[in-house]
Write a protein that holds these residues in place. Structure first.
Motif, PDB file in Angstrom:
ATOM      1  N   LYS A  67       0.819  -1.218   0.000  1.00 38.05           N
ATOM      2  CA  LYS A  67       0.000   0.000   0.000  1.00 38.05           C
ATOM      3  C   LYS A  67       0.848   1.260   0.000  1.00 38.05           C
ATOM      4  O   LYS A  67       0.444   2.293  -0.551  1.00 38.05           O
ATOM      5  N   SER A  68       2.016   1.195   0.616  1.00 42.47           N
ATOM      6  CA  SER A  68       2.879   2.377   0.706  1.00 42.47           C
ATOM      7  C   SER A  68       4.026   2.357  -0.297  1.00 42.47           C
ATOM      8  O   SER A  68       4.636   3.398  -0.557  1.00 42.47           O
ATOM      9  N   ASP A  69       4.311   1.200  -0.878  1.00 42.94           N
ATOM     10  CA  ASP A  69       5.459   1.080  -1.770  1.00 42.94           C
ATOM     11  C   ASP A  69       5.017   0.489  -3.115  1.00 42.94           C
ATOM     12  O   ASP A  69       4.709  -0.704  -3.205  1.00 42.94           O
ATOM     13  N   PRO A  70       4.990   1.293  -4.168  1.00 40.96           N
ATOM     14  CA  PRO A  70       4.578   0.772  -5.474  1.00 40.96           C
ATOM     15  C   PRO A  70       5.501  -0.314  -6.003  1.00 40.96           C
ATOM     16  O   PRO A  70       5.095  -1.135  -6.827  1.00 40.96           O
ATOM     17  N   ASN A  71       6.754  -0.345  -5.528  1.00 39.48           N
ATOM     18  CA  ASN A  71       7.674  -1.396  -5.962  1.00 39.48           C
ATOM     19  C   ASN A  71       7.225  -2.766  -5.470  1.00 39.48           C
ATOM     20  O   ASN A  71       7.360  -3.767  -6.173  1.00 39.48           O
ATOM     21  N   VAL A  72       6.682  -2.810  -4.245  1.00 41.02           N
ATOM     22  CA  VAL A  72       6.171  -4.073  -3.711  1.00 41.02           C
ATOM     23  C   VAL A  72       4.913  -4.502  -4.464  1.00 41.02           C
ATOM     24  O   VAL A  72       4.744  -5.677  -4.802  1.00 41.02           O
ATOM     25  N   LYS A  73       4.054  -3.533  -4.744  1.00 41.29           N
ATOM     26  CA  LYS A  73       2.832  -3.844  -5.506  1.00 41.29           C
ATOM     27  C   LYS A  73       3.190  -4.433  -6.865  1.00 41.29           C
ATOM     28  O   LYS A  73       2.621  -5.433  -7.305  1.00 41.29           O
ATOM     29  N   ARG A  74       4.181  -3.827  -7.527  1.00 40.25           N
ATOM     30  CA  ARG A  74       4.603  -4.309  -8.845  1.00 40.25           C
ATOM     31  C   ARG A  74       5.268  -5.680  -8.733  1.00 40.25           C
ATOM     32  O   ARG A  74       5.121  -6.526  -9.626  1.00 40.25           O
ATOM     33  N   LEU A  75       5.980  -5.918  -7.631  1.00 39.68           N
ATOM     34  CA  LEU A  75       6.610  -7.223  -7.414  1.00 39.68           C
ATOM     35  C   LEU A  75       5.577  -8.340  -7.447  1.00 39.68           C
ATOM     36  O   LEU A  75       5.752  -9.353  -8.141  1.00 39.68           O
ATOM     37  N   TRP A  76       4.497  -8.162  -6.695  1.00 42.83           N
ATOM     38  CA  TRP A  76       3.486  -9.217  -6.636  1.00 42.83           C
ATOM     39  C   TRP A  76       2.730  -9.344  -7.948  1.00 42.83           C
ATOM     40  O   TRP A  76       2.323 -10.446  -8.337  1.00 42.83           O
ATOM     41  N   GLY A 126       2.176 -13.023 -12.538  1.00 44.64           N
ATOM     42  CA  GLY A 126       2.262 -13.266 -13.969  1.00 44.64           C
ATOM     43  C   GLY A 126       3.240 -14.363 -14.344  1.00 44.64           C
ATOM     44  O   GLY A 126       3.408 -14.651 -15.544  1.00 44.64           O
ATOM     45  N   CYS A 127       3.871 -14.988 -13.370  1.00 46.80           N
ATOM     46  CA  CYS A 127       4.821 -16.074 -13.646  1.00 46.80           C
ATOM     47  C   CYS A 127       4.070 -17.229 -14.310  1.00 46.80           C
ATOM     48  O   CYS A 127       3.106 -17.763 -13.737  1.00 46.80           O
TER      49      CYS A 127
END
Length: 284
Positions: free
Chosen positions: A102-111, A116-117
Motif C-alpha cells: 500500500k505504501s510502496d509501489p515497488n512491492v505492488k509491482r513485485l506481486w 504473472g509467472c
C-alpha cells in the motif's frame, strides 16, 4: 587456550544453545519441505543475488550458468532478468515484501509480476507470511510455496544442524542470501554457486556532516527514487557501530553456513568477482 578460556567458551555455547531452544519453542512453526522430489538434487543451483556484478552475468552469460537451476531474490521480479532467467526458485524474507504494497509501489509491482509467472516456480517465504503470500498470488497454480523460519540458531552444532535441516532455525539471517543458501541446501542441492553476492557495502558506507550514517547498496538494476528513500528512512537513527555490527553478524553467518554445508556434503562456491564474502571458495 587456557582452562578458564575453555570453560568460558563452553559456558557461552551452553547459553547460546539454551537460548536457541527457547526461541525455537516460542517463535518457530513447522516448515514445509522445499525438496525437488529427489533426495539428492544432481543439478547445480545458482543463487542470483542482486549485487551490481550480476549485470555482467546477465549480459555475458558464463559457461557455468548453463544447465543449472536458478534462484532469484527480493525485487528481481521487477527486472528484465526475471523472464529471461525464468528462475525455478525465488526467496522473499523481509516483512516489507508482505505488508508494504500500500505504501510502496515497488512491492505492488513485485506481486503483480510474480502473479504473472507462467512457468513452474517454488517461492520460499517465512512461515508466518504464508497466508499473505497466498492472497498476493491470487490463485497462480504455477507457483508452489515453501516455508522456513527466520529464527536465529546458535550453539552446539549437534543441536542447531538438525534445526537447520527442518527449517526451524538458521544462522542469523541479516540479509536474504542467508535464507537463500539455507533453502538451497534444504532443497537437496549438493552444489551451489553464488552470483551477484558482492556484499561490498563498506565501499559505500560513510557518515555525513550531520552525523547520519549513509549506506548505499547498489544493485545490478537502477533503484528508483521511492526505493532509495525507503532505504534512507530505514537507516535513519542507526549509528555506525550498529551498521558495522550488523555486517559482522552477516559475514559470521556465512562461516556458520560453510560449516553446516560441509557436514551435509554440500559444495558452495562464490562466483562473484570482488565479493566480500570470505567463507566460501571462489569459483575458478
Amino acid at each position: 587456550m587456557s582452562i578458564l578460556d575453555k570453560i568460558s567458551r563452553r559456558a557461552s555455547r551452553l547459553g547460546e544453545s539454551l537460548a536457541t531452544i527457547a526461541k525455537v519453542c516460542l517463535l518457530s512453526r513447522k516448515a514445509s519441505s522445499p525438496a525437488s522430489g529427489e533426495k539428492e538434487n544432481k543439478r547445480t543451483l545458482v543463487i542470483l543475488g542482486n549485487g551490481p556484478s550480476l549485470r555482467g552475468v546477465l549480459d555475458n552469460p558464463p559457461a557455468w550458468l548453463a544447465d543449472t537451476d536458478r534462484m532469484a531474490v527480493n525485487f528481481a521480479a521487477n527486472t528484465d532478468m526475471f523472464r529471461s532467467m525464468r528462475p525455478e526458485r525465488y526467496v522473499l524474507a523481509d516483512p516489507h515484501f508482505f505488508g508494504g504494497e500500500k505504501s510502496d509501489p515497488n512491492v505492488k509491482r513485485l506481486w503483480e509480476n510474480l502473479r504473472g509467472c507462467d512457468w513452474p516456480m517454488t517461492l520460499h517465504i517465512p512461515v508466518k507470511e504464508a497466508g499473505r503470500a497466498r492472497a498476493h498470488l491470487a490463485g497462480n497454480t504455477r507457483i508452489i510455496l515453501s516455508t522456513f523460519n527466520m529464527t536465529p540458531g546458535e550453539g552446539w552444532p549437534a543441536l542447531t544442524h538438525p534445526l537447520f535441516d527442518a527449517g526451524l532455525a538458521m544462522p542469523r539471517p541479516r540479509n536474504v542470501m542467508i535464507p537463500a543458501v539455507m533453502e538451497g541446501i534444504r532443497a537437496g542441492y549438493h552444489r551451489i554457486l553464488l552470483a551477484g553476492a558482492d556484499h561490498s557495502w563498506l565501499q559505500s558506507l560513510y557518515v555525513d556532516d550531520d552525523n547520519m550514517v549513509v549506506s548505499v547498496q547498489p544493485h545490478f538494476y537502477a533503484d528508483n527514487d521511492k526505493e532509495k528513500e525507503r532505504v534512507r528512512s530505514e537507516y535513519a537513527g542507526y549509528h555506525l557501530h550498529d551498521i558495522l555490527g550488523s555486517m559482522t553478524v552477516a559475514f559470521r553467518s556465512y562461516h556458520e553456513i560453510a560449516a553446516y554445508a560441509a557436514k551435509r556434503g554440500v559444495t558452495i562456491l562464490n562466483a562473484t568477482p570482488g565479493s566480500y564474502i570470505d567463507a566460501f571458495p571462489r569459483l575458478r
